[in-house]
Scaffold this active site. Sequence first.
Site, PDB file in Angstrom:
ATOM      1  N   GLY A 103      82.233 -40.353 -14.502  1.00 47.94           N
ATOM      2  CA  GLY A 103      81.723 -41.717 -14.650  1.00 47.94           C
ATOM      3  C   GLY A 103      80.573 -42.101 -15.402  1.00 47.94           C
ATOM      4  O   GLY A 103      80.402 -43.027 -16.069  1.00 47.94           O
ATOM      5  N   HIS A 135      82.230 -34.122 -17.355  1.00 52.33           N
ATOM      6  CA  HIS A 135      81.073 -34.107 -16.595  1.00 52.33           C
ATOM      7  C   HIS A 135      79.782 -34.122 -17.185  1.00 52.33           C
ATOM      8  O   HIS A 135      79.879 -33.462 -18.289  1.00 52.33           O
ATOM      9  CB  HIS A 135      81.184 -32.954 -15.727  1.00 52.33           C
ATOM     10  CG  HIS A 135      82.486 -32.960 -14.661  1.00 52.33           C
ATOM     11  ND1 HIS A 135      83.320 -32.019 -14.481  1.00 52.33           N
ATOM     12  CD2 HIS A 135      82.612 -34.016 -13.653  1.00 52.33           C
ATOM     13  CE1 HIS A 135      84.142 -32.495 -13.517  1.00 52.33           C
ATOM     14  NE2 HIS A 135      83.812 -33.368 -13.152  1.00 52.33           N
ATOM     15  N   GLU A 182      93.476 -31.381  -8.249  1.00 54.62           N
ATOM     16  CA  GLU A 182      93.374 -31.250  -9.875  1.00 54.62           C
ATOM     17  C   GLU A 182      93.851 -29.913 -10.236  1.00 54.62           C
ATOM     18  O   GLU A 182      93.603 -28.809  -9.822  1.00 54.62           O
ATOM     19  CB  GLU A 182      91.676 -31.392 -10.045  1.00 54.62           C
ATOM     20  CG  GLU A 182      91.301 -30.970 -11.451  1.00 54.62           C
ATOM     21  CD  GLU A 182      89.752 -30.798 -11.548  1.00 54.62           C
ATOM     22  OE1 GLU A 182      89.029 -31.393 -10.913  1.00 54.62           O
ATOM     23  OE2 GLU A 182      89.518 -30.379 -12.767  1.00 54.62           O
ATOM     24  N   HIS A 206      86.942 -38.837 -12.848  1.00 63.67           N
ATOM     25  CA  HIS A 206      85.503 -38.200 -12.835  1.00 63.67           C
ATOM     26  C   HIS A 206      84.813 -38.431 -14.034  1.00 63.67           C
ATOM     27  O   HIS A 206      85.532 -39.029 -14.962  1.00 63.67           O
ATOM     28  CB  HIS A 206      85.905 -36.589 -12.734  1.00 63.67           C
ATOM     29  CG  HIS A 206      86.662 -36.212 -11.519  1.00 63.67           C
ATOM     30  ND1 HIS A 206      85.877 -35.406 -10.593  1.00 63.67           N
ATOM     31  CD2 HIS A 206      87.823 -36.464 -10.661  1.00 63.67           C
ATOM     32  CE1 HIS A 206      86.645 -35.025  -9.729  1.00 63.67           C
ATOM     33  NE2 HIS A 206      87.740 -35.706  -9.587  1.00 63.67           N
ATOM     34  N   SER A 219      79.019 -31.211  -3.376  1.00 61.98           N
ATOM     35  CA  SER A 219      79.718 -30.438  -4.224  1.00 61.98           C
ATOM     36  C   SER A 219      79.546 -29.129  -3.286  1.00 61.98           C
ATOM     37  O   SER A 219      78.862 -29.036  -2.334  1.00 61.98           O
ATOM     38  CB  SER A 219      78.559 -30.037  -5.411  1.00 61.98           C
ATOM     39  OG  SER A 219      77.430 -29.573  -5.148  1.00 61.98           O
ATOM     40  N   ASP A 248      83.785 -32.207  -3.052  1.00 63.01           N
ATOM     41  CA  ASP A 248      84.175 -32.257  -4.640  1.00 63.01           C
ATOM     42  C   ASP A 248      84.589 -30.870  -5.091  1.00 63.01           C
ATOM     43  O   ASP A 248      84.406 -29.929  -4.377  1.00 63.01           O
ATOM     44  CB  ASP A 248      82.825 -32.872  -5.359  1.00 63.01           C
ATOM     45  CG  ASP A 248      83.126 -33.648  -6.666  1.00 63.01           C
ATOM     46  OD1 ASP A 248      84.364 -33.865  -6.952  1.00 63.01           O
ATOM     47  OD2 ASP A 248      82.321 -33.847  -7.409  1.00 63.01           O
ATOM     48  N   HIS A 249      85.121 -30.842  -6.303  1.00 63.72           N
ATOM     49  CA  HIS A 249      85.728 -29.688  -6.862  1.00 63.72           C
ATOM     50  C   HIS A 249      85.424 -28.378  -6.245  1.00 63.72           C
ATOM     51  O   HIS A 249      84.263 -27.771  -6.130  1.00 63.72           O
ATOM     52  CB  HIS A 249      85.151 -29.604  -8.489  1.00 63.72           C
ATOM     53  CG  HIS A 249      85.255 -30.542  -9.119  1.00 63.72           C
ATOM     54  ND1 HIS A 249      86.139 -30.433  -9.929  1.00 63.72           N
ATOM     55  CD2 HIS A 249      84.349 -31.624  -9.563  1.00 63.72           C
ATOM     56  CE1 HIS A 249      86.293 -31.699 -10.543  1.00 63.72           C
ATOM     57  NE2 HIS A 249      85.305 -32.371 -10.270  1.00 63.72           N
TER      58      HIS A 249
HETATM   59 ZN   LIG Z   1      84.474 -33.946 -11.142  1.00 66.74          ZN
END
Ligand SMILES: [Zn+2]
Length: 290
Positions: free
Chosen positions: A209, A179, A134, A207, A50, A82-83
């Site tokens: 999961g 999330h 995204e 995402h 992240s 990630d994001h």
């Molecule tokens: Zn995510």
Amino acid sequence: MPIASTLDLVRAAHSRGYAVPAVNIVDDLSIRAVVAAAEATQSPVILQTSVKTLKSVGAELLSAIVHSVGHSATVPVALHLDHCPDRAVITEAIRHGWSSVLFDASDRDLESALEETAQVVAEAHAEGVAVESEIENIIGVEDGVGSDEAVHSYTIAQLADAAAQTGADMLAPQLGTAHGLYKASPVLRFDRAKELRALTDRPVVLHGGTGLTESDFNQFIGAGVSKINISTALKLAYMHSARAHLAEAERKDKWEPIKLIDDVAEAVKVMVIEHIELFGSKGKALGVAA
Ligand SMILES: [Zn+2]
């Protein structure tokens, strides 16, 4: 082996009918534990960071650890950001040897999201780095990024057009997941993954999961998902095993940091092996470009 290409791993997964686990690591302990799980099952693996982790460890050190562990690993290991809505951090990751980045433009309106994603794609591709895109926001806040509300949602045709227009390599649409931990059963949108995959050959990423069932994962993989992100499950395995270890240390009045590290690493490894088995990536380390 050198650090792997995220896109090679994910494309191979799609053509062979499984999903690559993409696990959010937080430090060297979790990096080594996730790679140990991948080696024990001979699965390809994507290590994700992240923005918070990148800033906590520092891009240079984080990259050096992953490249060192990846170099001696017996399975392909890729490194993904990630994001990330912050262009400066995207640039930092590209410069420090990440295999791929998720440019999260879901806080922008469509026009700005498309314009900026195309710019990120150009910058990343110039360095051989792939881009996950995204533009719709995936529900839930993760490491300080995101929203609990669906701020932007588009049609599948709009998402496919956006991908063609920006040149993004992988797509992260809303698929009904969120999330964090589910408070109520999610309404999963296997149909959206399938429809998107029918309109574009770009890999689709799932995402949120953590908490889904084996059948949910199978249906998503069948619908064309080939990268599945695991973040909350790692946090839980990490923190719960640390708590159990510390309670025991206190009871015995024995304080050994290395034993704490070993216990946390084992819990993370077991959790990742469970997901590798669910995603069908076990034994798939060979035959993917590294
Ligand atoms: Zn995510």
